[in-house]
Motif scaffolding. Structure first.
Motif, PDB file in Angstrom:
ATOM      1  N   LEU A 174       0.858  -1.185   0.000  1.00 15.46           N
ATOM      2  CA  LEU A 174       0.000   0.000   0.000  1.00 15.46           C
ATOM      3  C   LEU A 174       0.890   1.230   0.000  1.00 15.46           C
ATOM      4  CD1 LEU A 174      -2.768   1.430   0.290  1.00 15.46           C
ATOM      5  CD2 LEU A 174      -2.502   1.199   2.771  1.00 15.46           C
ATOM      6  N   VAL A 175       0.782   2.026  -1.060  1.00 12.81           N
ATOM      7  CA  VAL A 175       1.573   3.248  -1.166  1.00 12.81           C
ATOM      8  C   VAL A 175       0.660   4.459  -1.188  1.00 12.81           C
ATOM      9  CG1 VAL A 175       3.479   2.121  -2.391  1.00 12.81           C
ATOM     10  CG2 VAL A 175       1.621   3.143  -3.707  1.00 12.81           C
ATOM     11  N   VAL A 176       1.175   5.575  -0.702  1.00 19.63           N
ATOM     12  CA  VAL A 176       0.445   6.848  -0.750  1.00 19.63           C
ATOM     13  C   VAL A 176       1.367   7.893  -1.358  1.00 19.63           C
ATOM     14  CG1 VAL A 176      -1.021   6.317   1.226  1.00 19.63           C
ATOM     15  CG2 VAL A 176       1.175   7.455   1.596  1.00 19.63           C
ATOM     16  N   ASN A 177       0.759   8.932  -1.930  1.00 18.94           N
ATOM     17  CA  ASN A 177       1.595   9.984  -2.512  1.00 18.94           C
ATOM     18  C   ASN A 177       2.063  10.961  -1.440  1.00 18.94           C
ATOM     19  OD1 ASN A 177      -0.500  11.923  -2.140  1.00 18.94           O
ATOM     20  ND2 ASN A 177      -1.430  11.316  -4.078  1.00 18.94           N
ATOM     21  N   SER A 178       2.905  11.852  -1.828  1.00 18.76           N
ATOM     22  CA  SER A 178       3.550  12.766  -0.870  1.00 18.76           C
ATOM     23  C   SER A 178       2.585  13.746  -0.220  1.00 18.76           C
ATOM     24  CB  SER A 178       4.673  13.539  -1.578  1.00 18.76           C
ATOM     25  OG  SER A 178       4.173  14.229  -2.702  1.00 18.76           O
ATOM     26  N   ARG A 179       1.384  13.862  -0.761  1.00 22.61           N
ATOM     27  CA  ARG A 179       0.401  14.780  -0.172  1.00 22.61           C
ATOM     28  C   ARG A 179      -0.270  14.195   1.071  1.00 22.61           C
ATOM     29  NH1 ARG A 179      -2.753  16.884  -5.682  1.00 22.61           N
ATOM     30  NH2 ARG A 179      -0.878  17.472  -6.858  1.00 22.61           N
ATOM     31  N   ILE A 180      -0.178  12.912   1.224  1.00 25.92           N
ATOM     32  CA  ILE A 180      -0.766  12.233   2.389  1.00 25.92           C
ATOM     33  C   ILE A 180       0.233  12.268   3.536  1.00 25.92           C
ATOM     34  CG2 ILE A 180      -1.650  10.056   3.283  1.00 25.92           C
ATOM     35  CD1 ILE A 180      -3.509  11.372   1.295  1.00 25.92           C
ATOM     36  N   THR A 181      -0.204  12.772   4.665  1.00 26.69           N
ATOM     37  CA  THR A 181       0.703  12.943   5.807  1.00 26.69           C
ATOM     38  C   THR A 181       0.867  11.676   6.630  1.00 26.69           C
ATOM     39  OG1 THR A 181      -1.154  13.757   7.146  1.00 26.69           O
ATOM     40  CG2 THR A 181       0.178  15.402   5.980  1.00 26.69           C
ATOM     41  N   ALA A 182      -0.021  10.709   6.444  1.00 29.20           N
ATOM     42  CA  ALA A 182       0.052   9.469   7.219  1.00 29.20           C
ATOM     43  C   ALA A 182       1.368   8.752   6.953  1.00 29.20           C
ATOM     44  CB  ALA A 182      -1.125   8.569   6.883  1.00 29.20           C
ATOM     45  N   ASN A 219       0.426   5.847 -11.919  1.00 29.12           N
ATOM     46  CA  ASN A 219       0.514   7.215 -12.435  1.00 29.12           C
ATOM     47  C   ASN A 219      -0.525   8.124 -11.793  1.00 29.12           C
ATOM     48  OD1 ASN A 219       2.656   6.675 -14.139  1.00 29.12           O
ATOM     49  ND2 ASN A 219       1.350   6.139 -15.875  1.00 29.12           N
ATOM     50  N   ASP A 220      -1.713   7.589 -11.520  1.00 26.76           N
ATOM     51  CA  ASP A 220      -2.757   8.401 -10.888  1.00 26.76           C
ATOM     52  C   ASP A 220      -2.379   8.786  -9.465  1.00 26.76           C
ATOM     53  OD1 ASP A 220      -4.332   8.551 -13.090  1.00 26.76           O
ATOM     54  OD2 ASP A 220      -5.869   7.159 -12.396  1.00 26.76           O
ATOM     55  N   VAL A 221      -1.688   7.897  -8.772  1.00 25.30           N
ATOM     56  CA  VAL A 221      -1.223   8.230  -7.422  1.00 25.30           C
ATOM     57  C   VAL A 221      -0.102   9.258  -7.499  1.00 25.30           C
ATOM     58  CG1 VAL A 221      -0.256   7.341  -5.266  1.00 25.30           C
ATOM     59  CG2 VAL A 221      -1.854   5.957  -6.568  1.00 25.30           C
ATOM     60  N   PRO A 272      -5.131   9.280  -3.809  1.00 23.23           N
ATOM     61  CA  PRO A 272      -4.083   9.371  -2.782  1.00 23.23           C
ATOM     62  C   PRO A 272      -3.312   8.087  -2.513  1.00 23.23           C
ATOM     63  CG  PRO A 272      -6.233   9.247  -1.751  1.00 23.23           C
ATOM     64  CD  PRO A 272      -6.490   9.331  -3.229  1.00 23.23           C
ATOM     65  N   ALA A 273      -3.899   6.931  -2.842  1.00 25.05           N
ATOM     66  CA  ALA A 273      -3.265   5.670  -2.452  1.00 25.05           C
ATOM     67  C   ALA A 273      -3.479   4.602  -3.507  1.00 25.05           C
ATOM     68  CB  ALA A 273      -3.834   5.199  -1.114  1.00 25.05           C
ATOM     69  N   SER A 324      12.724   7.295  -4.394  1.00 24.59           N
ATOM     70  CA  SER A 324      12.918   8.714  -4.713  1.00 24.59           C
ATOM     71  C   SER A 324      12.149   9.632  -3.777  1.00 24.59           C
ATOM     72  CB  SER A 324      12.481   8.985  -6.157  1.00 24.59           C
ATOM     73  OG  SER A 324      11.067   8.891  -6.284  1.00 24.59           O
ATOM     74  N   GLY A 325      11.212   9.067  -2.974  1.00 29.73           N
ATOM     75  CA  GLY A 325      10.427   9.879  -2.051  1.00 29.73           C
ATOM     76  C   GLY A 325       9.103  10.349  -2.625  1.00 29.73           C
ATOM     77  N   GLU A 326       8.821  10.003  -3.881  1.00 29.30           N
ATOM     78  CA  GLU A 326       7.546  10.403  -4.484  1.00 29.30           C
ATOM     79  C   GLU A 326       6.375   9.653  -3.856  1.00 29.30           C
ATOM     80  OE1 GLU A 326       8.039  11.063  -9.075  1.00 29.30           O
ATOM     81  OE2 GLU A 326       9.319   9.387  -8.463  1.00 29.30           O
ATOM     82  N   LEU A 327       6.633   8.435  -3.433  1.00 26.00           N
ATOM     83  CA  LEU A 327       5.618   7.620  -2.777  1.00 26.00           C
ATOM     84  C   LEU A 327       6.134   7.151  -1.433  1.00 26.00           C
ATOM     85  CD1 LEU A 327       4.472   5.310  -5.742  1.00 26.00           C
ATOM     86  CD2 LEU A 327       3.350   7.389  -4.920  1.00 26.00           C
ATOM     87  N   HIS A 328       5.190   6.890  -0.533  1.00 28.11           N
ATOM     88  CA  HIS A 328       5.556   6.356   0.778  1.00 28.11           C
ATOM     89  C   HIS A 328       4.878   5.003   0.945  1.00 28.11           C
ATOM     90  CE1 HIS A 328       6.894   6.258   4.885  1.00 28.11           C
ATOM     91  NE2 HIS A 328       5.653   6.118   5.332  1.00 28.11           N
ATOM     92  N   LEU A 329       5.663   3.990   1.264  1.00 21.82           N
ATOM     93  CA  LEU A 329       5.128   2.648   1.462  1.00 21.82           C
ATOM     94  C   LEU A 329       4.691   2.472   2.911  1.00 21.82           C
ATOM     95  CD1 LEU A 329       4.654  -0.260   0.413  1.00 21.82           C
ATOM     96  CD2 LEU A 329       7.040  -0.753   1.034  1.00 21.82           C
ATOM     97  N   LEU A 330       3.409   2.137   3.092  1.00 20.95           N
ATOM     98  CA  LEU A 330       2.859   2.002   4.438  1.00 20.95           C
ATOM     99  C   LEU A 330       2.919   0.574   4.964  1.00 20.95           C
ATOM    100  CD1 LEU A 330      -0.303   4.301   4.227  1.00 20.95           C
ATOM    101  CD2 LEU A 330       2.036   4.892   4.904  1.00 20.95           C
TER     102      LEU A 330
END
Length: 307
Positions: free
Chosen positions: A129-137, A176-178, A184-185, A199-205
């Motif tokens: 489960l990945v989220v983009n950099s706009r998600i603070t979680a 690409n949409d994320v 967002p995820a 690269s920091g574009e996505l965060h793996l939860l």
């Protein structure tokens, strides 16, 4: 020469010739084909071509990879099931092959637990489960809290109905949409998402597996985050047709495991985000049984399987 000596000499000659005869029977001297029930470029295709090249070198026989992705993989699986059990037709398949077939086709085309001969699991290709950099979680727990605070406001993308990530428009569009901030995820293959995570574009939860992802060992698994939850694994494996003789199975297993554990192949698989497995036929058979039940149950609980 005495009669006893003659009999002894014949016995020695028979044992000396036996391995040559057995080898000739194990693998007929013609081209080997590896069927991949998916389009070119998938991780199963990459694995098949890597193994095929090395297998051709070690056996000194041509090895051809055939992509047969029609009917959600059912065509390729059917070709493998109907092939002669002589070691010249193999298949590189994914853990969800049976579940995808049951979802996409009205009638099951095959039973992955009964219709093939397990040789070895090649590698694990976990999803996450990945989220983009706009998600603070920064954790799965924080993300769940965020979703609860904003019901019906947070969506997620997935790789497709009948895939481990459930249906979207394909893994690449979902990713690409994320990345573009449209959703967002996403639950995606980590082999695809890895460069963007690094690269920091996505965060793996979290990682949907029973063990942590070797490339990102600090990220917990879903089994750690949700005690008692057993996720289905997303392995890639090598199968033979049904009733493949034990001698041929053992020969192919030994050759392929030697290939998979070689330094250069380990490097290529690792660079593609895959964790090598290379287990025994019996251990692979147990994996197939266990994960088929998990994935079928997950699809049934989501209402994706017909009655």
């Amino acid at each position: 020469m005495s009669r006893a000596s003659s009999q002894y000499a014949l016995l020695v000659l028979a044992f000396a010739l036996l391995p040559l005869s057995a080898k000739a029977q194990e693998l007929p001297p013609r081209a080997i084909r590896i069927i991949v029930p998916s389009p070119p470029g998938a991780t199963s295709d990459i694995s098949a071509r890597l193994i095929g090249q090395k297998l051709s070198e070690s056996l000194r026989q041509p090895v051809v990879v055939e992509n047969q992705g029609g009917a959600s993989g059912a065509i390729g699986m059917g070709m493998l099931r109907r092939a002669a059990p002589d070691g010249t037709t193999l298949g590189v398949v994914i853990a969800l092959a049976q579940t995808i077939d049951r979802i996409q086709n009205k009638k099951a085309s095959f039973d992955i637990t009964k219709d093939f001969t397990p040789i070895t699991a090649i590698a694990n290709n976990p999803a996450g489960l990945v989220v983009n950099s706009r998600i603070t979680a920064a954790s799965l727990t924080a993300f769940v809290d965020l979703v609860r605070k904003h019901p019906r406001e947070i969506s997620y993308a997935s790789g497709g109905i009948g895939t481990a990530h459930h249906l979207y428009k394909g893994v690449a569009p979902a990713l690409n949409d994320v990345l573009g901030g449209h959703v967002p995820a996403a639950i995606v293959s980590l082999t695809t998402a890895l460069p963007h995570i690094q690269s920091g574009e996505l965060h793996l939860l979290t990682v949907f597996d029973t063990k942590r992802y070797a490339k990102l060992p600090d990220v917990p698994t879903i089994a750690e985050e949700v005690p008692g939850f057993v996720p289905g694994r997303t392995w890639i494996g090598l199968l033979g047709p049904p009733n493949l003789p034990a001698a041929i199975t053992a020969r192919l297993h030994d050759e392929v495991v030697r290939i998979l554990t070689s330094a250069d192949v380990q490097q290529v698989l690792g660079d593609n985000g895959l964790d090598t497995i290379a287990n025994s036929p019996s251990d692979f058979a147990a994996m197939i049984q266990e994960d088929a039940k998990i994935w079928d149950a997950a699809a049934a609980s989501a209402g994706l399987l017909g009655q």
